[in-house]
Scaffold this motif. Structure first.
Motif, mmCIF file in Angstrom:
data_model
loop_
_atom_site.group_PDB
_atom_site.id
_atom_site.type_symbol
_atom_site.label_atom_id
_atom_site.label_comp_id
_atom_site.label_asym_id
_atom_site.label_seq_id
_atom_site.Cartn_x
_atom_site.Cartn_y
_atom_site.Cartn_z
ATOM 1 N N GLU A 220 37.362 35.142 49.615
ATOM 2 C CA GLU A 220 38.674 35.766 49.413
ATOM 3 C C GLU A 220 39.662 34.784 48.785
ATOM 4 O O GLU A 220 40.417 35.145 47.886
ATOM 5 C CB GLU A 220 39.225 36.281 50.737
ATOM 6 C CG GLU A 220 38.567 37.545 51.212
ATOM 7 C CD GLU A 220 39.296 38.157 52.382
ATOM 8 O OE1 GLU A 220 39.957 39.186 52.179
ATOM 9 O OE2 GLU A 220 39.198 37.591 53.501
ATOM 10 N N ASP B 38 41.372 35.300 45.220
ATOM 11 C CA ASP B 38 42.835 35.298 45.147
ATOM 12 C C ASP B 38 43.322 34.304 44.106
ATOM 13 O O ASP B 38 44.209 34.610 43.305
ATOM 14 C CB ASP B 38 43.454 34.961 46.506
ATOM 15 C CG ASP B 38 43.391 36.112 47.489
ATOM 16 O OD1 ASP B 38 43.215 37.275 47.069
ATOM 17 O OD2 ASP B 38 43.509 35.840 48.711
ATOM 18 N N THR C 177 41.433 41.216 42.148
ATOM 19 C CA THR C 177 41.698 42.158 43.224
ATOM 20 C C THR C 177 40.382 42.487 43.919
ATOM 21 O O THR C 177 39.391 42.772 43.254
ATOM 22 C CB THR C 177 42.333 43.445 42.664
ATOM 23 O OG1 THR C 177 43.503 43.093 41.940
ATOM 24 C CG2 THR C 177 42.683 44.401 43.777
#
Length: 70
Positions: free
Chosen positions: A13, A17, A22
């Motif tokens: 993640e 990011d 996304t």
């Protein structure tokens, strides 16, 4: 991508990011149904428009073996 490794999910993640990709982590609340055994892997999904960039970033981070074929 599917995994039960919560640390790996957090790392992925963060990478996504940073790259501005996304993403969505699915099955995060399945532990209620499975009794917190970690049997059901979480899935990380990326929009098809950003899949190439996401795959490139994960390969650069040494995570190519974690990727699933499309």
């Amino acid at each position: 991508m599917r995994t039960n490794d919560l640390v790996l999910i957090s790392y992925i993640e963060a990478l996504l990011d940073q790259a501005g990709v996304t993403h969505l982590v699915l099955d995060t609340h399945m532990s209620v149904l499975e009794g917190s055994l970690g049997i059901i892997p979480r899935r990380i999904l990326v929009d098809s428009d950003q899949a190439g960039l996401a795959r490139m970033r994960l390969r650069e981070a040494g995570l190519a073996k974690e990727l699933r074929e499309t």
